[in-house]
Design a protein around this motif. Structure first.
Motif, PDB file in Angstrom:
ATOM      1  N   LYS A  51     -44.521  49.500 -62.404  1.00 17.79           N
ATOM      2  CA  LYS A  51     -44.811  50.249 -63.631  1.00 17.79           C
ATOM      3  C   LYS A  51     -44.851  49.311 -64.840  1.00 17.79           C
ATOM      4  O   LYS A  51     -45.757  49.417 -65.678  1.00 17.79           O
ATOM      5  CB  LYS A  51     -43.781  51.372 -63.845  1.00 17.79           C
ATOM      6  N   ASN A  94     -51.669  52.658 -69.057  1.00 19.28           N
ATOM      7  CA  ASN A  94     -50.627  53.673 -69.084  1.00 19.28           C
ATOM      8  C   ASN A  94     -50.856  54.614 -67.893  1.00 19.28           C
ATOM      9  O   ASN A  94     -51.591  55.594 -68.008  1.00 19.28           O
ATOM     10  CB  ASN A  94     -50.659  54.436 -70.411  1.00 19.28           C
ATOM     11  N   VAL A 122     -47.342  58.597 -63.799  1.00 19.99           N
ATOM     12  CA  VAL A 122     -46.295  58.306 -62.817  1.00 19.99           C
ATOM     13  C   VAL A 122     -45.749  59.617 -62.288  1.00 19.99           C
ATOM     14  O   VAL A 122     -45.352  60.491 -63.055  1.00 19.99           O
ATOM     15  CB  VAL A 122     -45.173  57.459 -63.443  1.00 19.99           C
ATOM     16  N   ILE A 161     -49.319  56.333 -60.112  1.00 17.58           N
ATOM     17  CA  ILE A 161     -48.293  55.686 -59.303  1.00 17.58           C
ATOM     18  C   ILE A 161     -47.324  56.756 -58.815  1.00 17.58           C
ATOM     19  O   ILE A 161     -46.754  57.498 -59.615  1.00 17.58           O
ATOM     20  CB  ILE A 161     -47.514  54.627 -60.103  1.00 17.58           C
ATOM     21  N   PRO A 199     -43.528  52.057 -54.283  1.00 17.28           N
ATOM     22  CA  PRO A 199     -44.543  52.686 -55.106  1.00 17.28           C
ATOM     23  C   PRO A 199     -45.867  52.783 -54.365  1.00 17.28           C
ATOM     24  O   PRO A 199     -46.196  51.894 -53.575  1.00 17.28           O
ATOM     25  CB  PRO A 199     -44.673  51.738 -56.300  1.00 17.28           C
ATOM     26  N   GLU A 242     -42.806  60.896 -60.145  1.00 11.08           N
ATOM     27  CA  GLU A 242     -41.510  60.540 -59.550  1.00 11.08           C
ATOM     28  C   GLU A 242     -41.216  61.513 -58.407  1.00 11.08           C
ATOM     29  O   GLU A 242     -40.821  62.649 -58.638  1.00 11.08           O
ATOM     30  CB  GLU A 242     -40.399  60.591 -60.606  1.00 11.08           C
ATOM     31  N   VAL A 293     -49.774  53.130 -55.271  1.00 12.82           N
ATOM     32  CA  VAL A 293     -50.651  52.986 -56.430  1.00 12.82           C
ATOM     33  C   VAL A 293     -52.066  53.421 -56.077  1.00 12.82           C
ATOM     34  O   VAL A 293     -52.609  53.011 -55.048  1.00 12.82           O
ATOM     35  CB  VAL A 293     -50.654  51.527 -56.933  1.00 12.82           C
ATOM     36  N   CYS A 322     -40.568  49.958 -57.777  1.00 12.53           N
ATOM     37  CA  CYS A 322     -41.394  50.906 -58.533  1.00 12.53           C
ATOM     38  C   CYS A 322     -41.353  50.547 -60.011  1.00 12.53           C
ATOM     39  O   CYS A 322     -42.395  50.535 -60.687  1.00 12.53           O
ATOM     40  CB  CYS A 322     -40.893  52.334 -58.333  1.00 12.53           C
ATOM     41  N   TYR A 323     -40.168  50.238 -60.504  1.00 16.47           N
ATOM     42  CA  TYR A 323     -40.006  49.858 -61.902  1.00 16.47           C
ATOM     43  C   TYR A 323     -40.831  48.612 -62.205  1.00 16.47           C
ATOM     44  O   TYR A 323     -41.547  48.559 -63.214  1.00 16.47           O
ATOM     45  CB  TYR A 323     -38.521  49.620 -62.202  1.00 16.47           C
ATOM     46  N   SER A 341     -43.792  57.219 -57.400  1.00 19.10           N
ATOM     47  CA  SER A 341     -42.634  56.373 -57.610  1.00 19.10           C
ATOM     48  C   SER A 341     -41.355  57.112 -57.250  1.00 19.10           C
ATOM     49  O   SER A 341     -41.356  58.313 -57.006  1.00 19.10           O
ATOM     50  CB  SER A 341     -42.610  55.969 -59.098  1.00 19.10           C
TER      51      SER A 341
END
Length: 102
Positions: free
Chosen positions: A29, A38, A41, A16, A67, A43, A69, A25-26, A18
């Motif tokens: 996730k 899991n 990510v 992801i 985000p 950022e 994905v 995004c949060y 993010s």
């Protein structure tokens, strides 16, 4: 930059891109964690090349840069696409190979 994104997106089964302060995004996730996945990510707001990554993600046809994905190295989309897949039951099927069995 697209090559770099594809390389990062292929490093793990679920990736992801993010922004650390993005509420959507949060939410994405948390959804993946609740589905026992899991993700890796990345950022982009913490990356020195974050603006270039964001532009490249948009050029890849995503509706929003984050985000973003990727599952199995393939772009799935952003929040709208992920939630549509989840509501249809398709997301769980796509994630089966990447779920933590516990």
């Amino acid at each position: 930059m697209a090559e770099a994104i594809n390389r990062l997106a292929s490093q793990k089964g679920v990736v992801i891109f993010s922004n650390s302060s993005c509420c959507m995004c949060y939410a994405v996730k948390i959804l993946f964690l609740e589905l026992r996945v899991n993700p890796m990510v990345h950022e982009i707001d913490l990356d020195p090349e974050g603006r270039e990554i964001e532009k490249a993600l948009l050029r890849m046809g995503l509706s929003t840069a984050v985000p973003a994905v990727f599952i199995g190295g393939k772009s799935i989309g952003s929040t709208h696409e992920v939630m549509a897949l989840h509501l249809s039951g398709s997301l769980v099927q796509m994630l089966k190979p990447y779920q933590n069995m516990s």
